[in-house]
Motif scaffolding. Structure first.
Motif, PDB file in Angstrom:
ATOM      1  N   GLN A  85       0.830  -1.206   0.000  1.00  0.00           N
ATOM      2  CA  GLN A  85       0.000   0.000   0.000  1.00  0.00           C
ATOM      3  C   GLN A  85       0.863   1.253   0.000  1.00  0.00           C
ATOM      4  O   GLN A  85       0.527   2.245  -0.671  1.00  0.00           O
ATOM      5  CB  GLN A  85      -0.923  -0.003   1.220  1.00  0.00           C
ATOM      6  CG  GLN A  85      -2.116  -0.935   1.099  1.00  0.00           C
ATOM      7  CD  GLN A  85      -3.007  -0.550  -0.079  1.00  0.00           C
ATOM      8  OE1 GLN A  85      -3.120  -1.281  -1.061  1.00  0.00           O
ATOM      9  NE2 GLN A  85      -3.631   0.618   0.016  1.00  0.00           N
TER      10      GLN A  85
ATOM     11  N   ALA B 266       2.140   1.630  -3.472  1.00  0.00           N
ATOM     12  CA  ALA B 266       1.049   2.091  -4.334  1.00  0.00           C
ATOM     13  C   ALA B 266       0.817   3.583  -4.146  1.00  0.00           C
ATOM     14  O   ALA B 266       0.543   4.310  -5.115  1.00  0.00           O
ATOM     15  CB  ALA B 266      -0.227   1.302  -4.034  1.00  0.00           C
ATOM     16  N   GLY B 267       0.940   4.063  -2.902  1.00  0.00           N
ATOM     17  CA  GLY B 267       0.793   5.489  -2.640  1.00  0.00           C
ATOM     18  C   GLY B 267       1.885   6.303  -3.310  1.00  0.00           C
ATOM     19  O   GLY B 267       1.636   7.398  -3.833  1.00  0.00           O
TER      20      GLY B 267
ATOM     21  N   LEU C 198       3.449   5.417  -6.042  1.00  0.00           N
ATOM     22  CA  LEU C 198       3.137   5.397  -7.467  1.00  0.00           C
ATOM     23  C   LEU C 198       2.046   6.409  -7.806  1.00  0.00           C
ATOM     24  O   LEU C 198       2.115   7.109  -8.832  1.00  0.00           O
ATOM     25  CB  LEU C 198       2.686   3.996  -7.884  1.00  0.00           C
ATOM     26  CG  LEU C 198       3.744   2.890  -7.865  1.00  0.00           C
ATOM     27  CD1 LEU C 198       3.118   1.550  -8.232  1.00  0.00           C
ATOM     28  CD2 LEU C 198       4.871   3.208  -8.825  1.00  0.00           C
ATOM     29  N   HIS C 199       1.047   6.486  -6.951  1.00  0.00           N
ATOM     30  CA  HIS C 199      -0.037   7.454  -7.154  1.00  0.00           C
ATOM     31  C   HIS C 199       0.520   8.876  -7.177  1.00  0.00           C
ATOM     32  O   HIS C 199       0.148   9.691  -8.037  1.00  0.00           O
ATOM     33  CB  HIS C 199      -1.077   7.300  -6.049  1.00  0.00           C
ATOM     34  CG  HIS C 199      -2.120   8.377  -6.061  1.00  0.00           C
ATOM     35  ND1 HIS C 199      -3.155   8.409  -6.969  1.00  0.00           N
ATOM     36  CD2 HIS C 199      -2.269   9.483  -5.272  1.00  0.00           C
ATOM     37  CE1 HIS C 199      -3.903   9.476  -6.752  1.00  0.00           C
ATOM     38  NE2 HIS C 199      -3.397  10.140  -5.724  1.00  0.00           N
ATOM     39  N   GLN C 200       1.426   9.179  -6.229  1.00  0.00           N
ATOM     40  CA  GLN C 200       2.015  10.506  -6.168  1.00  0.00           C
ATOM     41  C   GLN C 200       2.856  10.793  -7.408  1.00  0.00           C
ATOM     42  O   GLN C 200       2.823  11.901  -7.957  1.00  0.00           O
ATOM     43  CB  GLN C 200       2.882  10.629  -4.903  1.00  0.00           C
ATOM     44  CG  GLN C 200       3.448  12.015  -4.660  1.00  0.00           C
ATOM     45  CD  GLN C 200       2.378  13.027  -4.322  1.00  0.00           C
ATOM     46  OE1 GLN C 200       1.277  12.663  -3.898  1.00  0.00           O
ATOM     47  NE2 GLN C 200       2.691  14.298  -4.502  1.00  0.00           N
TER      48      GLN C 200
ATOM     49  N   ARG D 289       2.486   9.515 -10.447  1.00  0.00           N
ATOM     50  CA  ARG D 289       1.603   9.724 -11.597  1.00  0.00           C
ATOM     51  C   ARG D 289       0.903  11.077 -11.505  1.00  0.00           C
ATOM     52  O   ARG D 289       0.724  11.768 -12.523  1.00  0.00           O
ATOM     53  CB  ARG D 289       0.579   8.591 -11.665  1.00  0.00           C
ATOM     54  CG  ARG D 289       1.176   7.203 -11.851  1.00  0.00           C
ATOM     55  CD  ARG D 289       1.572   6.956 -13.277  1.00  0.00           C
ATOM     56  NE  ARG D 289       0.402   6.806 -14.145  1.00  0.00           N
ATOM     57  CZ  ARG D 289       0.473   6.423 -15.423  1.00  0.00           C
ATOM     58  NH1 ARG D 289       1.649   6.142 -15.979  1.00  0.00           N
ATOM     59  NH2 ARG D 289      -0.615   6.300 -16.169  1.00  0.00           N
ATOM     60  N   ARG D 290       0.537  11.455 -10.314  1.00  0.00           N
ATOM     61  CA  ARG D 290      -0.143  12.744 -10.133  1.00  0.00           C
ATOM     62  C   ARG D 290       0.791  13.893 -10.509  1.00  0.00           C
ATOM     63  O   ARG D 290       0.367  14.854 -11.165  1.00  0.00           O
ATOM     64  CB  ARG D 290      -0.607  12.870  -8.685  1.00  0.00           C
ATOM     65  CG  ARG D 290      -1.402  14.132  -8.392  1.00  0.00           C
ATOM     66  CD  ARG D 290      -1.902  14.128  -6.968  1.00  0.00           C
ATOM     67  NE  ARG D 290      -2.689  15.321  -6.668  1.00  0.00           N
ATOM     68  CZ  ARG D 290      -3.224  15.581  -5.493  1.00  0.00           C
ATOM     69  NH1 ARG D 290      -3.065  14.718  -4.486  1.00  0.00           N
ATOM     70  NH2 ARG D 290      -3.924  16.686  -5.302  1.00  0.00           N
TER      71      ARG D 290
ATOM     72  N   PRO E  60      -3.162   9.717 -15.135  1.00  0.00           N
ATOM     73  CA  PRO E  60      -4.125   9.008 -14.282  1.00  0.00           C
ATOM     74  C   PRO E  60      -3.446   7.939 -13.441  1.00  0.00           C
ATOM     75  O   PRO E  60      -2.381   7.433 -13.798  1.00  0.00           O
ATOM     76  CB  PRO E  60      -5.101   8.393 -15.296  1.00  0.00           C
ATOM     77  CG  PRO E  60      -4.320   8.293 -16.563  1.00  0.00           C
ATOM     78  CD  PRO E  60      -3.401   9.476 -16.575  1.00  0.00           C
ATOM     79  N   ASP E  61      -4.086   7.593 -12.348  1.00  0.00           N
ATOM     80  CA  ASP E  61      -3.531   6.587 -11.447  1.00  0.00           C
ATOM     81  C   ASP E  61      -3.452   5.237 -12.162  1.00  0.00           C
ATOM     82  O   ASP E  61      -4.238   4.946 -13.068  1.00  0.00           O
ATOM     83  CB  ASP E  61      -4.421   6.472 -10.210  1.00  0.00           C
ATOM     84  CG  ASP E  61      -3.678   5.866  -9.036  1.00  0.00           C
ATOM     85  OD1 ASP E  61      -2.462   5.634  -9.152  1.00  0.00           O
ATOM     86  OD2 ASP E  61      -4.323   5.607  -8.003  1.00  0.00           O
TER      87      ASP E  61
ATOM     88  N   ARG F 192      -4.407  -1.328 -10.089  1.00  0.00           N
ATOM     89  CA  ARG F 192      -3.710  -2.435  -9.429  1.00  0.00           C
ATOM     90  C   ARG F 192      -4.219  -3.743 -10.002  1.00  0.00           C
ATOM     91  O   ARG F 192      -5.431  -4.002 -10.022  1.00  0.00           O
ATOM     92  CB  ARG F 192      -3.961  -2.398  -7.918  1.00  0.00           C
ATOM     93  CG  ARG F 192      -3.242  -1.287  -7.166  1.00  0.00           C
ATOM     94  CD  ARG F 192      -1.761  -1.612  -6.955  1.00  0.00           C
ATOM     95  NE  ARG F 192      -1.555  -2.833  -6.216  1.00  0.00           N
ATOM     96  CZ  ARG F 192      -1.578  -2.933  -4.883  1.00  0.00           C
ATOM     97  NH1 ARG F 192      -1.821  -1.857  -4.148  1.00  0.00           N
ATOM     98  NH2 ARG F 192      -1.348  -4.094  -4.286  1.00  0.00           N
TER      99      ARG F 192
END
Length: 289
Positions: free
Chosen positions: A185, A188-189, A191-193, A195-196, A201-202, A205
């Motif tokens: 997790q 994943a966070g 990766l989200h940051q 991409r942002r 886009p996110d 998974r």
């Protein structure tokens, strides 16, 4: 009355994400292994718990004045410090590592379940804990260890031999330990940051059959380039690495995962202690799709 003291500055156990397998780095101030022989008449260890607590109290008082957070005494690190203080008593000299003795990083890893990514050590010989602390604070490298704001745990070992105290102060930075699911997790966070920040886009998974087994093969073999990973890389774009800080992505991965053509990723993690990472590390593989 001051006697003697020597310091080992920060030892990096694992720093940042890397596609290569890093080795623990020793400070240039480390003392070379001694070739002397232990005294056959050295006394049995007499640990001075009161002096050990006094050293911690004095260290935390100095740290408070310097604006550094307090150190917490760890039982395992204290056991390691005591064992090394006993070794110095037997050899009747100061050193950070005697012949046949494990390194500081290995001693701490064997003694405590904490995940420590940075460590340092002070050793001294003096007539009292207060005098030892005063002398250590007057020496720039020892003072640096004592006041380093990165350290949050410590082990103090004091062995009384006659009218002298053999002192060992071990310092470490203890990291939070996550479960494999929690680590995934965190990644994943990150990766989200990523991409942002790239205006993308996110990533979705997804699951990848056999990914977890391939990741754990790296931990089991203590290397990145296992056959299971190579087999997986023949079918997918695989990013594999080790890290003690799961929130930090390796530079190589950011170039791939920030690609607009990548829309999904599978993440798997194995946590393990190995010869390369005696204090533990996360073995990670990402499959980009």
């Amino acid at each position: 009355m001051p006697w003697a003291l020597i310091a080992l500055l920060g030892v990096v156990l694992g720093a940042g994400a890397s596609p290569e397998r890093p080795k623990p780095a020793a400070s240039k101030n480390a003392v070379a292994t001694s070739d002397a022989s232990p005294s056959p008449v050295a006394p049995s260890p007499m640990y001075d718990a009161e002096a050990e607590q006094q050293l911690l109290t004095l260290a935390n008082q100095a740290r408070a004045q310097a604006g550094s957070p307090p150190l917490t005494m760890d039982a395992g690190m204290t056991a390691a410090a005591r064992a090394h203080a006993d070794a110095m008593t037997q050899w009747q000299q100061l050193s950070h590592q005697f012949s046949g003795e494990p390194s500081l990083t290995s001693r701490l890893a064997a003694a405590t379940p904490l995940q420590i990514d940075r460590a340092g050590e002070n050793v001294a010989l003096d007539s009292s804990a207060a005098d030892a602390h005063r002398l250590l604070m007057l020496s720039p490298p020892h003072r640096e260890n004592l006041l380093d704001p990165a350290y949050n745990v410590a082990g103090m070992g004091v062995v009384r031999s006659g009218g002298r105290l053999y002192v060992v102060e071990d310092f470490g930075r203890s990291l939070p330990v996550y479960s494999e699911a929690e680590t995934e997790q965190v990644i994943a966070g990150a990766l989200h940051q990523l991409r942002r920040q790239a205006g993308l886009p996110d990533l979705a998974r997804v699951d990848e059959p056999g990914l977890h087994e391939a990741v754990c093969s790296m931990a089991l073999e203590d290397r990145l380039g296992t056959q299971a990973i190579r087999d997986l890389a023949q079918r997918h774009s695989v990013i594999n690495y080790t890290n003690m800080h799961p929130e930090v992505l390796p530079a190589a991965s950011t170039r791939i995962l920030a690609d607009r053509r990548i829309t999904a990723a599978a993440i798997s993690v194995c946590y393990a202690r190995t010869v390369t990472y005696p204090s533990g590390a996360y073995w990670v593989a990402l499959v980009a799709e």
